[in-house]
Design a protein around this motif. Structure first.
Motif, mmCIF file in Angstrom:
data_model
loop_
_atom_site.group_PDB
_atom_site.id
_atom_site.type_symbol
_atom_site.label_atom_id
_atom_site.label_comp_id
_atom_site.label_asym_id
_atom_site.label_seq_id
_atom_site.Cartn_x
_atom_site.Cartn_y
_atom_site.Cartn_z
ATOM 1 N N PRO A 40 4.478 1.964 5.119
ATOM 2 C CA PRO A 40 5.378 1.751 3.980
ATOM 3 C C PRO A 40 5.194 0.358 3.384
ATOM 4 C CG PRO A 40 6.609 2.365 5.979
ATOM 5 C CD PRO A 40 5.191 2.159 6.372
ATOM 6 N N ASP A 41 5.550 0.205 2.125
ATOM 7 C CA ASP A 41 5.424 -1.089 1.441
ATOM 8 C C ASP A 41 6.268 -2.180 2.080
ATOM 9 O OD1 ASP A 41 3.651 0.000 -0.360
ATOM 10 O OD2 ASP A 41 5.184 0.384 -1.886
ATOM 11 N N SER A 58 -9.593 -4.564 13.055
ATOM 12 C CA SER A 58 -10.247 -4.513 11.744
ATOM 13 C C SER A 58 -10.724 -3.118 11.356
ATOM 14 C CB SER A 58 -11.407 -5.505 11.674
ATOM 15 O OG SER A 58 -12.372 -5.210 12.663
ATOM 16 N N ILE A 59 -11.147 -2.344 12.306
ATOM 17 C CA ILE A 59 -11.659 -1.011 11.991
ATOM 18 C C ILE A 59 -10.577 -0.099 11.421
ATOM 19 C CG2 ILE A 59 -11.331 -0.043 14.302
ATOM 20 C CD1 ILE A 59 -14.152 1.277 13.861
ATOM 21 N N TYR A 60 -9.292 -0.418 11.692
ATOM 22 C CA TYR A 60 -8.192 0.419 11.223
ATOM 23 C C TYR A 60 -7.407 -0.183 10.057
ATOM 24 C CZ TYR A 60 -9.002 3.090 15.490
ATOM 25 O OH TYR A 60 -9.567 3.848 16.471
ATOM 26 N N LEU A 61 -7.812 -1.310 9.534
ATOM 27 C CA LEU A 61 -7.051 -1.960 8.469
ATOM 28 C C LEU A 61 -6.833 -1.045 7.259
ATOM 29 C CD1 LEU A 61 -8.531 -5.567 8.584
ATOM 30 C CD2 LEU A 61 -6.146 -4.922 9.031
ATOM 31 N N THR A 62 -7.888 -0.447 6.758
ATOM 32 C CA THR A 62 -7.778 0.403 5.572
ATOM 33 C C THR A 62 -6.915 1.628 5.863
ATOM 34 O OG1 THR A 62 -9.940 -0.341 4.819
ATOM 35 C CG2 THR A 62 -9.081 1.649 3.807
ATOM 36 N N TYR A 63 -7.095 2.220 7.033
ATOM 37 C CA TYR A 63 -6.293 3.400 7.390
ATOM 38 C C TYR A 63 -4.807 3.048 7.458
ATOM 39 C CZ TYR A 63 -4.402 7.392 9.851
ATOM 40 O OH TYR A 63 -3.644 8.476 10.193
ATOM 41 N N VAL A 64 -4.496 1.965 8.151
ATOM 42 C CA VAL A 64 -3.091 1.574 8.273
ATOM 43 C C VAL A 64 -2.510 1.243 6.909
ATOM 44 C CG1 VAL A 64 -1.498 -0.136 9.247
ATOM 45 C CG2 VAL A 64 -3.288 0.863 10.679
ATOM 46 N N LYS A 65 -3.263 0.531 6.076
ATOM 47 C CA LYS A 65 -2.785 0.224 4.716
ATOM 48 C C LYS A 65 -2.447 1.511 3.955
ATOM 49 C CE LYS A 65 -2.658 -2.841 2.301
ATOM 50 N NZ LYS A 65 -1.436 -3.472 1.810
ATOM 51 N N ASN A 113 5.014 6.173 12.264
ATOM 52 C CA ASN A 113 6.094 7.145 12.084
ATOM 53 C C ASN A 113 7.405 6.629 12.676
ATOM 54 O OD1 ASN A 113 4.585 8.990 10.628
ATOM 55 N ND2 ASN A 113 3.894 10.073 12.465
ATOM 56 N N ASN A 114 7.339 5.968 13.822
ATOM 57 C CA ASN A 114 8.549 5.375 14.409
ATOM 58 C C ASN A 114 9.097 4.265 13.524
ATOM 59 O OD1 ASN A 114 8.866 6.988 16.681
ATOM 60 N ND2 ASN A 114 7.460 5.746 17.894
ATOM 61 N N MET A 115 8.203 3.461 12.957
ATOM 62 C CA MET A 115 8.651 2.374 12.084
ATOM 63 C C MET A 115 9.292 2.934 10.808
ATOM 64 S SD MET A 115 5.632 -0.425 12.619
ATOM 65 C CE MET A 115 6.533 -1.879 12.087
ATOM 66 N N LYS A 116 8.762 4.033 10.317
ATOM 67 C CA LYS A 116 9.321 4.653 9.103
ATOM 68 C C LYS A 116 10.730 5.203 9.348
ATOM 69 C CE LYS A 116 4.977 6.175 6.949
ATOM 70 N NZ LYS A 116 4.158 7.357 6.630
ATOM 71 N N LYS A 117 11.007 5.573 10.595
ATOM 72 C CA LYS A 117 12.322 6.125 10.917
ATOM 73 C C LYS A 117 13.397 5.049 10.841
ATOM 74 C CE LYS A 117 10.628 9.605 14.150
ATOM 75 N NZ LYS A 117 10.467 9.943 15.557
ATOM 76 N N ILE A 168 5.393 -7.733 9.968
ATOM 77 C CA ILE A 168 3.934 -7.831 9.840
ATOM 78 C C ILE A 168 3.302 -7.257 11.098
ATOM 79 C CG2 ILE A 168 1.982 -9.388 9.475
ATOM 80 C CD1 ILE A 168 4.121 -11.473 8.508
ATOM 81 N N ILE A 169 2.311 -6.386 10.916
ATOM 82 C CA ILE A 169 1.596 -5.832 12.066
ATOM 83 C C ILE A 169 0.129 -6.239 12.002
ATOM 84 C CG2 ILE A 169 3.174 -3.935 12.599
ATOM 85 C CD1 ILE A 169 1.451 -2.075 10.930
#
Length: 188
Positions: A55-56, A44-51, A25-29, A39-40
């Motif tokens: 934002p693109d 691995s457990i959060y890769l799909t969630y973060v994707k 949310n901070n990055m989107k601001k 690039i962040i």
């Protein structure tokens, strides 16, 4: 075409969904500079969630991958698996992987080669330990690590970012000064 400036951040083994939401949310601001590739590196457990929420304009990187496409390698992730979930970047040779897990230059190069062959983009980490730095071996170590990567990368340098990551600065509260970084880059 000149390469874009790259800024990367690695979450290491930190975070939960609440922290992830706060960061994204901070990055989107933001505004993020369109001339900078962001690039962040995500556990691995959060890769799909973060994707699914990023934002693109922000790329997601896995923090590691293995050197072959499949097999009996419990806990490892192949570049093909990463590509399958839409992750196109991977960090390889991170200081903790080199020191704690004893990943040597050959293994790091094998991982880089396979990731590139699989169509991934790679952040390849290089850097010395405190003992190597104090012994005046920074250039020797970084040169050796870089030279091991050259045949693995071949003609795919456009898909590689070399990240100078001194082991002595990870988790210690110490940071490499801009002058120290410039000296290392000049030696590569």
């Amino acid at each position: 075409m000149p390469r874009k400036f790259v800024v990367g951040g690695n979450w290491k083994m930190n975070g939960d969904k609440n922290m992830i939401n706060e960061i994204i949310n901070n990055m989107k601001k933001g505004p993020l500079d369109k001339e900078v590739e962001v690039i962040i590196g995500v556990p691995s457990i959060y890769l799909t969630y973060v994707k699914s929420i990023v934002p693109d304009t922000i790329q997601v990187a896995a923090q590691n991958c293995w050197k072959v496409p499949k097999g009996a390698f419990t806990g490892e992730i192949s570049p093909a698996m990463l590509k399958d979930i839409g992750v196109n970047w991977v960090i390889i040779g991170h200081s903790e992987r080199r020191t704690i897990f004893h990943e040597d230059d050959t293994l790091v190069a094998d991982k880089v080669a396979h990731a590139l062959e699989s169509g991934m983009k790679v952040i390849a980490c290089i850097g010395e330990t405190l003992e190597e730095r104090e012994a005046g071996k920074t250039e020797e170590v970084v040169f050796r690590q870089t030279q091991a990567l050259v045949p693995a990368i071949g003609d795919k340098w456009a898909n590689v970012v070399l990240a100078y990551e001194p082991v002595w600065a990870i988790g210690t509260g110490k940071t490499a000064s801009p002058q120290q970084v410039r000296l290392v880059i000049a030696s590569c």
